[in-house]
Motif scaffolding. Sequence first.
Motif, PDB file in Angstrom:
ATOM      1  N   ARG A  45      41.737  59.667  34.988  1.00  0.00           N
ATOM      2  CA  ARG A  45      43.060  60.236  34.722  1.00  0.00           C
ATOM      3  C   ARG A  45      43.723  60.713  36.012  1.00  0.00           C
ATOM      4  NH1 ARG A  45      41.990  64.166  29.486  1.00  0.00           N
ATOM      5  NH2 ARG A  45      41.727  62.521  27.913  1.00  0.00           N
ATOM      6  N   ARG A  46      42.922  61.347  36.873  1.00  0.00           N
ATOM      7  CA  ARG A  46      43.477  61.862  38.132  1.00  0.00           C
ATOM      8  C   ARG A  46      44.018  60.728  38.988  1.00  0.00           C
ATOM      9  NH1 ARG A  46      41.189  62.607  43.336  1.00  0.00           N
ATOM     10  NH2 ARG A  46      42.174  64.334  44.494  1.00  0.00           N
ATOM     11  N   TRP A  47      43.237  59.665  39.153  1.00  0.00           N
ATOM     12  CA  TRP A  47      43.690  58.569  40.009  1.00  0.00           C
ATOM     13  C   TRP A  47      44.784  57.751  39.342  1.00  0.00           C
ATOM     14  CZ3 TRP A  47      43.070  58.190  44.968  1.00  0.00           C
ATOM     15  CH2 TRP A  47      42.006  58.862  45.573  1.00  0.00           C
ATOM     16  N   HIS A  48      44.837  57.799  38.021  1.00  0.00           N
ATOM     17  CA  HIS A  48      45.931  57.111  37.326  1.00  0.00           C
ATOM     18  C   HIS A  48      47.268  57.769  37.662  1.00  0.00           C
ATOM     19  CE1 HIS A  48      47.850  54.659  34.288  1.00  0.00           C
ATOM     20  NE2 HIS A  48      48.318  55.738  33.673  1.00  0.00           N
ATOM     21  N   LYS A  49      47.298  59.090  37.779  1.00  0.00           N
ATOM     22  CA  LYS A  49      48.535  59.783  38.138  1.00  0.00           C
ATOM     23  C   LYS A  49      48.811  59.679  39.635  1.00  0.00           C
ATOM     24  CE  LYS A  49      48.230  63.129  34.350  1.00  0.00           C
ATOM     25  NZ  LYS A  49      48.118  64.577  33.985  1.00  0.00           N
ATOM     26  N   ILE A  50      47.762  59.744  40.459  1.00  0.00           N
ATOM     27  CA  ILE A  50      47.975  59.675  41.906  1.00  0.00           C
ATOM     28  C   ILE A  50      48.541  58.323  42.306  1.00  0.00           C
ATOM     29  CG2 ILE A  50      46.769  59.627  44.131  1.00  0.00           C
ATOM     30  CD1 ILE A  50      44.929  61.781  43.098  1.00  0.00           C
ATOM     31  N   VAL A 105      42.170  55.301  29.381  1.00  0.00           N
ATOM     32  CA  VAL A 105      43.168  56.165  30.011  1.00  0.00           C
ATOM     33  C   VAL A 105      44.562  55.564  29.890  1.00  0.00           C
ATOM     34  CG1 VAL A 105      43.908  57.131  32.215  1.00  0.00           C
ATOM     35  CG2 VAL A 105      41.496  57.199  31.571  1.00  0.00           C
ATOM     36  N   THR A 106      44.674  54.267  30.120  1.00  0.00           N
ATOM     37  CA  THR A 106      45.989  53.621  30.056  1.00  0.00           C
ATOM     38  C   THR A 106      46.550  53.640  28.643  1.00  0.00           C
ATOM     39  OG1 THR A 106      45.283  52.176  31.865  1.00  0.00           O
ATOM     40  CG2 THR A 106      47.235  51.528  30.647  1.00  0.00           C
ATOM     41  N   ARG A 107      45.673  53.424  27.660  1.00  0.00           N
ATOM     42  CA  ARG A 107      46.150  53.419  26.272  1.00  0.00           C
ATOM     43  C   ARG A 107      46.593  54.803  25.819  1.00  0.00           C
ATOM     44  NH1 ARG A 107      44.548  49.257  22.867  1.00  0.00           N
ATOM     45  NH2 ARG A 107      45.704  50.465  21.332  1.00  0.00           N
ATOM     46  N   ALA A 108      46.058  55.858  26.436  1.00  0.00           N
ATOM     47  CA  ALA A 108      46.438  57.216  26.057  1.00  0.00           C
ATOM     48  C   ALA A 108      47.577  57.762  26.888  1.00  0.00           C
ATOM     49  CB  ALA A 108      45.229  58.147  26.180  1.00  0.00           C
ATOM     50  N   CYS A 109      48.041  57.010  27.887  1.00  0.00           N
ATOM     51  CA  CYS A 109      49.137  57.481  28.747  1.00  0.00           C
ATOM     52  C   CYS A 109      50.467  57.170  28.063  1.00  0.00           C
ATOM     53  CB  CYS A 109      49.051  56.806  30.110  1.00  0.00           C
ATOM     54  SG  CYS A 109      50.414  57.252  31.216  1.00  0.00           S
ATOM     55  N   PRO A 110      51.302  58.165  27.764  1.00  0.00           N
ATOM     56  CA  PRO A 110      52.577  57.875  27.076  1.00  0.00           C
ATOM     57  C   PRO A 110      53.528  57.048  27.920  1.00  0.00           C
ATOM     58  CG  PRO A 110      52.452  60.191  27.742  1.00  0.00           C
ATOM     59  CD  PRO A 110      51.111  59.607  27.998  1.00  0.00           C
ATOM     60  N   VAL A 111      53.482  57.207  29.246  1.00  0.00           N
ATOM     61  CA  VAL A 111      54.376  56.420  30.105  1.00  0.00           C
ATOM     62  C   VAL A 111      53.995  54.948  30.057  1.00  0.00           C
ATOM     63  CG1 VAL A 111      55.173  56.101  32.472  1.00  0.00           C
ATOM     64  CG2 VAL A 111      54.792  58.407  31.584  1.00  0.00           C
ATOM     65  N   CYS A 112      52.694  54.658  30.200  1.00  0.00           N
ATOM     66  CA  CYS A 112      52.249  53.260  30.182  1.00  0.00           C
ATOM     67  C   CYS A 112      52.446  52.632  28.812  1.00  0.00           C
ATOM     68  CB  CYS A 112      50.779  53.178  30.602  1.00  0.00           C
ATOM     69  SG  CYS A 112      50.479  53.674  32.308  1.00  0.00           S
ATOM     70  N   VAL A 113      52.293  53.423  27.755  1.00  0.00           N
ATOM     71  CA  VAL A 113      52.492  52.880  26.408  1.00  0.00           C
ATOM     72  C   VAL A 113      53.942  52.453  26.213  1.00  0.00           C
ATOM     73  CG1 VAL A 113      52.546  53.517  23.974  1.00  0.00           C
ATOM     74  CG2 VAL A 113      50.563  54.084  25.352  1.00  0.00           C
ATOM     75  N   ARG A 114      54.871  53.240  26.720  1.00  0.00           N
ATOM     76  CA  ARG A 114      56.280  52.884  26.567  1.00  0.00           C
ATOM     77  C   ARG A 114      56.639  51.628  27.343  1.00  0.00           C
ATOM     78  NH1 ARG A 114      59.616  57.113  24.581  1.00  0.00           N
ATOM     79  NH2 ARG A 114      58.466  59.040  24.208  1.00  0.00           N
ATOM     80  N   PHE A 115      56.014  51.443  28.524  1.00  0.00           N
ATOM     81  CA  PHE A 115      56.346  50.277  29.338  1.00  0.00           C
ATOM     82  C   PHE A 115      55.591  49.026  28.897  1.00  0.00           C
ATOM     83  CE2 PHE A 115      58.143  53.334  32.308  1.00  0.00           C
ATOM     84  CZ  PHE A 115      59.212  52.619  32.832  1.00  0.00           C
ATOM     85  N   ASP A 151      53.090  55.199  10.071  1.00  0.00           N
ATOM     86  CA  ASP A 151      52.653  54.691  11.371  1.00  0.00           C
ATOM     87  C   ASP A 151      53.571  55.224  12.471  1.00  0.00           C
ATOM     88  OD1 ASP A 151      50.576  53.337  10.305  1.00  0.00           O
ATOM     89  OD2 ASP A 151      51.413  51.324  10.547  1.00  0.00           O
ATOM     90  N   MET A 152      52.951  55.584  13.622  1.00  0.00           N
ATOM     91  CA  MET A 152      53.720  56.030  14.773  1.00  0.00           C
ATOM     92  C   MET A 152      54.195  54.811  15.549  1.00  0.00           C
ATOM     93  SD  MET A 152      54.580  58.973  16.296  1.00  0.00           S
ATOM     94  CE  MET A 152      53.279  60.121  15.890  1.00  0.00           C
ATOM     95  N   VAL A 153      55.478  54.752  15.868  1.00  0.00           N
ATOM     96  CA  VAL A 153      56.061  53.600  16.550  1.00  0.00           C
ATOM     97  C   VAL A 153      56.945  54.098  17.683  1.00  0.00           C
ATOM     98  CG1 VAL A 153      56.007  52.086  14.538  1.00  0.00           C
ATOM     99  CG2 VAL A 153      57.995  53.532  14.921  1.00  0.00           C
ATOM    100  N   VAL A 154      57.222  53.202  18.611  1.00  0.00           N
ATOM    101  CA  VAL A 154      58.195  53.433  19.680  1.00  0.00           C
ATOM    102  C   VAL A 154      59.439  52.616  19.344  1.00  0.00           C
ATOM    103  CG1 VAL A 154      58.681  53.214  22.124  1.00  0.00           C
ATOM    104  CG2 VAL A 154      56.398  53.857  21.379  1.00  0.00           C
ATOM    105  N   ILE A 155      60.575  53.267  19.249  1.00  0.00           N
ATOM    106  CA  ILE A 155      61.824  52.616  18.873  1.00  0.00           C
ATOM    107  C   ILE A 155      62.431  52.012  20.132  1.00  0.00           C
ATOM    108  CG2 ILE A 155      64.092  52.925  17.828  1.00  0.00           C
ATOM    109  CD1 ILE A 155      62.965  55.293  16.298  1.00  0.00           C
ATOM    110  N   PRO A 180      62.851  52.172  29.307  1.00  0.00           N
ATOM    111  CA  PRO A 180      61.701  52.449  28.428  1.00  0.00           C
ATOM    112  C   PRO A 180      61.307  53.912  28.369  1.00  0.00           C
ATOM    113  CG  PRO A 180      61.302  50.463  29.727  1.00  0.00           C
ATOM    114  CD  PRO A 180      62.563  51.075  30.259  1.00  0.00           C
ATOM    115  N   LEU A 181      61.476  54.659  29.466  1.00  0.00           N
ATOM    116  CA  LEU A 181      61.102  56.062  29.432  1.00  0.00           C
ATOM    117  C   LEU A 181      61.981  56.880  28.497  1.00  0.00           C
ATOM    118  CD1 LEU A 181      60.244  56.848  33.152  1.00  0.00           C
ATOM    119  CD2 LEU A 181      58.685  56.586  31.235  1.00  0.00           C
ATOM    120  N   ALA A 182      63.137  56.367  28.146  1.00  0.00           N
ATOM    121  CA  ALA A 182      64.043  57.072  27.229  1.00  0.00           C
ATOM    122  C   ALA A 182      63.898  56.600  25.792  1.00  0.00           C
ATOM    123  CB  ALA A 182      65.497  56.898  27.686  1.00  0.00           C
TER     124      ALA A 182
END
Length: 548
Positions: free
Chosen positions: A198-203, A232-242, A508-512, A519-521
């Motif tokens: 997680r640390r290196w994913h953000k760095i 880690v990537t699957r749990a990252c909200p930024v990566c999920v949106r992109f 179900d949880m979805v991204v609209i 994507p971040l919005a």
Amino acid sequence: MPDCRWLHIKSEENPADCASRGVLPSVLSSLSLYWQGPRFLHDDVASWDVTVPSIPIPELPETRPVALVLSTEQPSEWYASFSSYDRLVRVVAYIYRFLQACKKHPQPAIGALQRTELDDSISKLVIMSQRCFYKTLAHELLTSARVSSKHLSRLRPFLDPSGVIRVGGRLRYSHLNYGSKHPMLLAKQSHLSLLICRRWHKITCHAGPRIMTALISRDFWIVSIKSVLHTVTRACPVCVRFDAKPPQPIMADLPAARVQQSRPFARVGVDYAGPLQMREVQLRKSRVYKVWIAVFVCFSVKAVHLEVVTELSTEPFLAAFDRFVARRGLPSEIFSDCGTTFVGADKQLQLLINSPDGQRTISQARTSCQWHFNPPSAPHFGGLWEAAVRSTKRLLIRTMGTHVLMYEEFTTLLTRVEAVLNSRPLTPLTTDPADLEYLSPGHFLIGQPLLAVPPRVSFESRVNLTQRWKLLDQCHQAFWRRWSTEYLTSLQGRSKWTTEIPNVKVNDMVVIIDNQSPPLAWRLGRILEVLPGNDGVKYASTARVIGV
């Protein structure tokens, strides 16, 4: 004594149990069993019960079977509640500083944490993790025994002087530092491995797994690191949106308008192509303005009709639609996307039809036109007219180049492009070099491809009009037979979207996805209702936005 007899006394009549098992003081004062003894002592000895109760052998405590339960719980780490690697390292460093101060170290450290303290904290955390997941390996290395794990033996692990299990590897003679040549070994199940990733994913600014693996391997060797990075990537909200992609169900069956025989342009799809430039007059400084092309496509035979439109408003489109109806006839169904031009045209047509004059005209003509709109953000519903738009623009751009044409030149070229599109084959040509016949949209319009050389008709054939009409009717029926046997059967296969996926479910949880924002919005939502289609595939109809 030889004449002494031993008799059994029940537990509820034994006063000794009052002392051995305990009695409350408030009960002891009135307990007759303790002060006066059992009642049978006051009776005659001959009336005493001399029978001894028997207990079945399986119920004896000495012979009762004991079931042992083996616990299979995973080893737990005390720092599993931490969510930040840097915070965990600093907390452990402060704990060891406090322990050194309690031991009255000659020079207790004060102020900010030193680099050596942080390194010692990391080593202590790695040792704690290895004790949870590599206890057997540590014992084997400590006793110089053979490593039992096959995948760990390939790494040639060893114990360093501080007790950390490190990877031996094959880089002893490289110029890397000691930590990179012999990184510390961590299990993929360890919470410490998850915090490091997680640390290196953000760095690394949410970089890919190859970059993170290269940077992490300089200090740590995490077994199956790709699976940890994937978590880690699957749990990252930024990566999920992109990276998230909408679920694509299996390709649906063709609608009835595409596979049923009907008059050419009875069911049409319409879309705009452009913009293109057109010159007002043939002068050097004449005004250049934009024009668009209204593309009408027949659903049954793929015939194309092109009309020039000067604006993207409703009135110019209605004028183009009027010209189309005058040449091709009034269609029974029109399909389009949700463009404002088409929606406005549909409203005006509805007002015209619902007016008294329109009702009188419809009752005389006994026909009406129905407009169908695609769902929002679903361009694949209009694949037929999107392909026609692409073909039209391709021919126009390659023919015009950088030239700006006048109205007469542009309409002439547009009519020529329409003839080319209506002369293209609907079915592939045969491999026989002598067979030059093919089925095209022009056969259903004029009986032959629009670019073909018209046959020379003799005087006798022109005289016998009845036989000529019968021949044309037979040719027309032959075209439809070929349409059913050759073209229609070629639409069987699915070119893409061939895999069935699980249907979406309520809650179900979805991204609209919003194409008008980055994507971040994109907002998160929860499905409230689903609508099943004719093929059983369910589509979300309503969703509730739960956050940004």
